[in-house]
Design an enzyme around this catalytic site. Structure first.
Site, PDB file in Angstrom:
ATOM      1  N   LEU A  33       0.814  -1.217   0.000  1.00 59.96           N
ATOM      2  CA  LEU A  33       0.000   0.000   0.000  1.00 59.96           C
ATOM      3  C   LEU A  33       0.848   1.269   0.000  1.00 59.96           C
ATOM      4  O   LEU A  33       1.950   1.310   0.537  1.00 59.96           O
ATOM      5  CB  LEU A  33      -0.918   0.004   1.229  1.00 59.96           C
ATOM      6  CG  LEU A  33      -1.868  -1.195   1.317  1.00 59.96           C
ATOM      7  CD1 LEU A  33      -2.755  -1.064   2.553  1.00 59.96           C
ATOM      8  CD2 LEU A  33      -2.722  -1.342   0.073  1.00 59.96           C
ATOM      9  N   GLY A  36      -1.743   6.447  -2.420  1.00 56.15           N
ATOM     10  CA  GLY A  36      -2.875   6.334  -3.346  1.00 56.15           C
ATOM     11  C   GLY A  36      -3.970   5.451  -2.749  1.00 56.15           C
ATOM     12  O   GLY A  36      -5.160   5.791  -2.773  1.00 56.15           O
ATOM     13  N   HIS A  37      -3.561   4.301  -2.188  1.00 56.90           N
ATOM     14  CA  HIS A  37      -4.551   3.408  -1.564  1.00 56.90           C
ATOM     15  C   HIS A  37      -5.197   4.086  -0.353  1.00 56.90           C
ATOM     16  O   HIS A  37      -6.399   3.957  -0.116  1.00 56.90           O
ATOM     17  CB  HIS A  37      -3.879   2.123  -1.079  1.00 56.90           C
ATOM     18  CG  HIS A  37      -3.323   1.262  -2.165  1.00 56.90           C
ATOM     19  ND1 HIS A  37      -1.977   1.122  -2.376  1.00 56.90           N
ATOM     20  CD2 HIS A  37      -3.932   0.499  -3.092  1.00 56.90           C
ATOM     21  CE1 HIS A  37      -1.771   0.294  -3.382  1.00 56.90           C
ATOM     22  NE2 HIS A  37      -2.941  -0.094  -3.845  1.00 56.90           N
ATOM     23  N   GLN A  61      -4.897 -12.521 -12.298  1.00 57.04           N
ATOM     24  CA  GLN A  61      -4.743 -11.351 -13.158  1.00 57.04           C
ATOM     25  C   GLN A  61      -3.296 -11.125 -13.611  1.00 57.04           C
ATOM     26  O   GLN A  61      -2.999 -10.121 -14.237  1.00 57.04           O
ATOM     27  CB  GLN A  61      -5.299 -10.095 -12.492  1.00 57.04           C
ATOM     28  CG  GLN A  61      -4.540  -9.587 -11.284  1.00 57.04           C
ATOM     29  CD  GLN A  61      -5.292  -8.468 -10.579  1.00 57.04           C
ATOM     30  OE1 GLN A  61      -6.289  -8.698  -9.896  1.00 57.04           O
ATOM     31  NE2 GLN A  61      -4.834  -7.241 -10.738  1.00 57.04           N
ATOM     32  N   GLY A 147      -9.010   3.357  -7.919  1.00 53.16           N
ATOM     33  CA  GLY A 147      -8.209   4.498  -8.349  1.00 53.16           C
ATOM     34  C   GLY A 147      -8.300   4.715  -9.853  1.00 53.16           C
ATOM     35  O   GLY A 147      -8.398   3.763 -10.631  1.00 53.16           O
ATOM     36  N   SER A 185       2.255   4.135  -7.361  1.00 51.67           N
ATOM     37  CA  SER A 185       1.993   2.753  -7.779  1.00 51.67           C
ATOM     38  C   SER A 185       2.862   1.841  -6.933  1.00 51.67           C
ATOM     39  O   SER A 185       4.003   2.188  -6.608  1.00 51.67           O
ATOM     40  CB  SER A 185       2.356   2.586  -9.259  1.00 51.67           C
ATOM     41  OG  SER A 185       2.479   1.218  -9.577  1.00 51.67           O
ATOM     42  N   ARG A 187       4.288  -0.623  -7.973  1.00 49.57           N
ATOM     43  CA  ARG A 187       5.417  -1.038  -8.820  1.00 49.57           C
ATOM     44  C   ARG A 187       6.526   0.012  -8.864  1.00 49.57           C
ATOM     45  O   ARG A 187       7.630  -0.291  -9.343  1.00 49.57           O
ATOM     46  CB  ARG A 187       4.918  -1.374 -10.229  1.00 49.57           C
ATOM     47  CG  ARG A 187       4.083  -2.653 -10.237  1.00 49.57           C
ATOM     48  CD  ARG A 187       3.729  -3.136 -11.625  1.00 49.57           C
ATOM     49  NE  ARG A 187       3.203  -4.485 -11.603  1.00 49.57           N
ATOM     50  CZ  ARG A 187       1.901  -4.806 -11.672  1.00 49.57           C
ATOM     51  NH1 ARG A 187       0.994  -3.868 -11.790  1.00 49.57           N
ATOM     52  NH2 ARG A 187       1.519  -6.074 -11.640  1.00 49.57           N
TER      53      ARG A 187
HETATM   54  O1  PAF Z   1      -6.097  -2.500  -8.660  1.00 49.09           O
HETATM   55  C1  PAF Z   1      -5.768  -3.497  -7.992  1.00 49.09           C
HETATM   56  O2  PAF Z   1      -4.997  -3.441  -7.036  1.00 49.09           O
HETATM   57  C2  PAF Z   1      -6.310  -4.855  -8.398  1.00 49.09           C
HETATM   58  O3  PAF Z   1      -6.404  -4.983  -9.772  1.00 49.09           O
HETATM   59  C3  PAF Z   1      -7.652  -5.198  -7.716  1.00 49.09           C
HETATM   60  C4  PAF Z   1      -8.744  -4.247  -8.123  1.00 49.09           C
HETATM   61  C5  PAF Z   1      -7.475  -5.160  -6.206  1.00 49.09           C
HETATM   62  C6  PAF Z   1      -8.089  -6.607  -8.094  1.00 49.09           C
HETATM   63  O4  PAF Z   1      -7.150  -7.559  -7.733  1.00 49.09           O
END
Ligand code: PAF
Length: 282
Positions: A33, A36-37, A61, A147, A185, A187
């Site tokens: 986190l 932004g979160h 994903q 976001g 981000s 990342r």
């Molecule tokens: O944006 C993210 O962190 C992810 O894509 C989410 C929405 C938590 C789904 O895993």
């Protein structure tokens, strides 16, 4: 803050909240986190009585060769940040809890995922749509907050909820940026000092294209060329895509008018960064 790791635990806490009329905002995350979160958590607190956050690094994903294994994980730190920002519940399930066996259900929105990131990350949005549908079903929040940096993701989720009549409001919160414009981000943590400086090229490119749009440039190809040229001028950056599309349908038209989404994906070293901006084209 209460930490729950099972779907049964969330359901039982959710029933209690329903009995007392508590309204819930869900902030789904993959952890690692940053501010932004936490801005999403704060927004959630404005919209509901309690904010529930989830931390789940969703294998569905990530594509082959992507960063699932090395994605930063630090649940203790994430929990402390969420508690500090005022979250009431953290749902942090193990992979086996969310996927006791591989999902036979596919949640696919091809109309929204053929371009932009979807064109370069096959299956990514199916993974996102599946986990978000599951989280919304498990938590049953009144509102869920995402976001705007992940604009295509937000468009997919909005449409998923609309198409399936899911009783939840989707709130999209503006991108939170560092002082030099870099979008926050998880990342960004992969970048070394030189790459961190180079990463500001995304914001610079978007600003240049936005200025051209504000000055009346409507040709999609011209706006995309401005984005690409700015990225090409940064030696440590490699463009994956530059796009000017409709912000709602994500469709590309020869000429943009009204609102347009300018979006970029750029590799800085091995790190793939995305950013976007919505502009009004006069
Ligand atoms: O944006 C993210 O962190 C992810 O894509 C989410 C929405 C938590 C789904 O895993």
């Amino acid at each position: 803050m209460l930490t729950l790791t099972t779907i049964a635990g969330v359901r039982s806490r959710r029933e209690e909240a329903a009995r007392t009329g508590v309204r819930i905002a869900l902030v789904p995350t993959m952890g690692a986190l940053h501010d932004g979160h936490l801005a999403l958590v704060r927004r959630g607190r404005e919209l509901a009585d309690e904010v529930w956050a989830s931390v789940f690094v969703n294998p569905a994903q990530f594509g082959p060769g992507e960063d699932f294994e090395r994605y930063p994980r630090d649940l203790e730190r994430d929990a402390a940040l969420l508690a500090g920002a005022g979250a009431s519940v953290l749902f942090a399930p193990a992979t086996k809890e969310m996927f006791p066996r591989p999902s036979a259900t596919v949640v696919d929105l091809p109309a929204l995922t053929g371009g932009l990131c979807g064109a370069h990350r096959p299956g990514h949005f199916r993974g996102v749509a599946l986990i978000v549908a599951k989280l919304l079903n498990v938590v049953q929040p009144h509102v869920a907050v995402f976001g705007a940096k992940d604009w295509q993701q937000a468009a997919v989720i909005r449409r998923l909820v609309e198409d399936l009549d899911m009783p939840v409001r989707i709130e999209v919160h503006p991108t939170v940026r560092e002082d030099d414009g870099l979008a926050r981000s998880s990342r960004n943590a992969y970048l070394d000092a030189g790459q961190r400086r180079a990463a500001t090229v995304l914001h610079r490119a978007l600003q240049r294209a936005a200025a051209a749009a504000a000055g009346g440039e409507r040709r999609r190809a011209a706006l995309e060329a401005i984005l690409a040229a700015e990225v090409a001028a940064e030696p440590l950056a490699r463009l994956q895509y530059a796009a000017a599309v409709d912000p709602d349908t994500l469709e590309a038209r020869e000429s943009v008018s009204g609102r347009a989404l300018l979006a970029l994906a750029v590799f800085v070293g091995a790190t793939r960064l995305i950013d976007n901006i919505v502009v009004e084209v006069p």
